[in-house]
Design a protein around this motif. Structure first.
Motif, PDB file in Angstrom:
ATOM      1  N   ARG A 118       3.361  47.001  33.138  1.00  0.00           N
ATOM      2  CA  ARG A 118       4.714  47.374  32.725  1.00  0.00           C
ATOM      3  C   ARG A 118       5.213  48.544  33.583  1.00  0.00           C
ATOM      4  O   ARG A 118       6.363  48.539  34.056  1.00  0.00           O
ATOM      5  N   GLU A 119       4.370  49.558  33.721  1.00  0.00           N
ATOM      6  CA  GLU A 119       4.770  50.728  34.517  1.00  0.00           C
ATOM      7  C   GLU A 119       5.047  50.333  35.967  1.00  0.00           C
ATOM      8  O   GLU A 119       5.991  50.837  36.587  1.00  0.00           O
ATOM      9  N   LEU A 120       4.219  49.434  36.514  1.00  0.00           N
ATOM     10  CA  LEU A 120       4.429  48.972  37.888  1.00  0.00           C
ATOM     11  C   LEU A 120       5.774  48.257  38.021  1.00  0.00           C
ATOM     12  O   LEU A 120       6.517  48.478  38.992  1.00  0.00           O
ATOM     13  N   ALA A 121       6.103  47.426  37.033  1.00  0.00           N
ATOM     14  CA  ALA A 121       7.385  46.719  37.067  1.00  0.00           C
ATOM     15  C   ALA A 121       8.545  47.704  37.021  1.00  0.00           C
ATOM     16  O   ALA A 121       9.538  47.550  37.752  1.00  0.00           O
ATOM     17  N   GLU A 129       7.632  54.371  44.865  1.00  0.00           N
ATOM     18  CA  GLU A 129       6.288  53.901  45.213  1.00  0.00           C
ATOM     19  C   GLU A 129       5.283  54.338  44.147  1.00  0.00           C
ATOM     20  O   GLU A 129       5.102  55.532  43.914  1.00  0.00           O
ATOM     21  N   PRO A 130       4.617  53.368  43.509  1.00  0.00           N
ATOM     22  CA  PRO A 130       3.630  53.731  42.489  1.00  0.00           C
ATOM     23  C   PRO A 130       2.225  53.867  43.079  1.00  0.00           C
ATOM     24  O   PRO A 130       1.883  53.205  44.066  1.00  0.00           O
ATOM     25  N   GLU A 155      -5.256  46.092  44.054  1.00  0.00           N
ATOM     26  CA  GLU A 155      -5.489  46.480  45.450  1.00  0.00           C
ATOM     27  C   GLU A 155      -5.056  45.370  46.407  1.00  0.00           C
ATOM     28  O   GLU A 155      -4.451  45.639  47.456  1.00  0.00           O
ATOM     29  N   LYS A 156      -5.342  44.120  46.052  1.00  0.00           N
ATOM     30  CA  LYS A 156      -4.953  42.990  46.910  1.00  0.00           C
ATOM     31  C   LYS A 156      -3.443  42.845  47.002  1.00  0.00           C
ATOM     32  O   LYS A 156      -2.925  42.295  47.974  1.00  0.00           O
ATOM     33  N   LEU A 157      -2.738  43.317  45.979  1.00  0.00           N
ATOM     34  CA  LEU A 157      -1.275  43.278  45.991  1.00  0.00           C
ATOM     35  C   LEU A 157      -0.672  44.393  46.842  1.00  0.00           C
ATOM     36  O   LEU A 157       0.539  44.464  47.021  1.00  0.00           O
ATOM     37  N   GLY A 158      -1.532  45.286  47.336  1.00  0.00           N
ATOM     38  CA  GLY A 158      -1.060  46.368  48.192  1.00  0.00           C
ATOM     39  C   GLY A 158      -0.803  47.677  47.482  1.00  0.00           C
ATOM     40  O   GLY A 158      -0.319  48.637  48.095  1.00  0.00           O
ATOM     41  N   TYR A 159      -1.115  47.736  46.179  1.00  0.00           N
ATOM     42  CA  TYR A 159      -0.950  48.994  45.463  1.00  0.00           C
ATOM     43  C   TYR A 159      -2.082  49.947  45.831  1.00  0.00           C
ATOM     44  O   TYR A 159      -3.244  49.526  45.941  1.00  0.00           O
TER      45      TYR A 159
END
Length: 328
Positions: A118-121, A129-130, A155-159
């Motif tokens: 939720r926070e990422l969205a 940038e989170p 991590e795979k999503l680039g975060y």
């Protein structure tokens, strides 16, 4: 009238602590400032008109130098918000950030990946940038298979994911270097150790820390209002470099992070693995991504391009937005 530009450090009941630079002696002065602008007073868009990190114009009180009035808000670079259920309006948590740091734990309190999603969205919606900061990595839960799998998905999503322990010091040197000369907000549920992190970063700042509720495994609220802290990073974390600083907004812990200004039909736009596929389904923008043939998002889930865990969380959050019932 002496007009100055300053930064909001904290505030409540429409009185704010504002930091401004004094050209007389080169120091910073903190003034208690009330709202003068009727536009700011009457702005009902937010639960609170200003947030830590806001840049404002102030008039210094002619009789008392440590007091003043806020006359205008300088346009924000960005803002991080959540829906305040009790106040029934969006609540500004922080403004003008370099990063929003989403603090979580593998346990104590329990790991809640949907809370982070939720926070990422919300961060994606606000264009900030989170960074996912996992505290208490000294605990056994940090080796749990389901925990490690979800961290790997992010991590795979680039975060950017950072693993630390305020208790043992693990990862704190890297974290200190990362936030140096930046303005960041620490956001997370109660009990994840946000105040403890600040205490480790700067031993001259002593913030009250809380214990977990034994019954529910949830933290108690020790930070009652958001505050921008000017951190003097401990030399032990900077390789002996003196004078290294960072600015951190310590936000109050929340038990439930409710999204603001994101409709259920638009949620996929703020899941970065789904966003490129929106509109490419056979039913175009009408696709619900639940059971339609030719849905590109469902095909990506079946092929493994999109993780089933994130997809299931997207479905649950989408339903939460529709019903207004936030369960985790």
């Amino acid at each position: 009238m002496n007009q100055l530009t300053g930064t909001v450090l904290s505030g409540s009941n429409n009185v704010f602590e504002v930091e401004s630079f004094s050209e007389d002696d080169g120091s910073f002065i903190i003034r208690s400032c009330a709202l003068k602008s009727k536009r700011l007073k009457s702005d009902k868009k937010y639960y609170n008109p200003l947030a830590p990190g806001d840049i404002v114009q102030i008039e210094v009180d002619s009789l008392e130098d440590k007091k003043g009035q806020i006359t205008a808000l300088v346009p924000r670079k960005n803002e991080f918000v959540r829906w305040n259920v009790k106040g029934r309006s969006p609540q500004l948590l922080a403004a003008n950030l370099d990063y929003v740091i989403l603090v979580t734990t593998p346990e104590e309190p329990d790991f809640r990946p949907r809370f982070i999603d939720r926070e990422l969205a919300q961060a994606e919606r606000q264009g900030i940038e989170p960074v996912i900061l996992i505290n208490k990595c000294d605990l056994e839960g940090s080796q749990d298979e389901s925990f490690l799998k979800y961290v790997s998905i992010w991590e795979k999503l680039g975060y950017k994911v950072m693993k630390i322990s305020a208790k043992t010091g693990e990862g704190m040197v890297e974290f200190a270097h990362f936030i140096q000369n930046k303005l960041c907000a620490l956001v997370g549920q109660s009990g994840v150790g946000k105040s403890s992190l600040v205490n480790v970063l700067d031993s001259t700042v002593v913030l009250k820390t809380g214990s977990l509720s034994k019954k529910y495994g949830k933290g108690s609220h020790t930070t009652t209002k958001g505050t921008l802290l000017r951190i003097k990073l401990n030399e032990s974390l900077t390789g002996g470099i003196q004078g290294a600083v960072a600015s951190i907004i310590d936000t109050p812990g929340v038990r439930r992070f409710v999204l603001h200004d994101i409709e259920s039909k638009d949620l996929a736009l703020y899941f970065r693995e789904m966003s490129p596929l929106v509109g490419k389904c056979n039913f175009g923008l009408s696709c619900t991504h639940i059971n339609e043939k030719g849905c590109k998002i469902l095909e990506a889930v079946e092929s493994g391009q999109i993780s089933r865990e994130r997809y299931e969380n997207w479905k649950k959050i989408s339903e939460e937005i529709k019903t207004g019932s936030w369960t985790d």
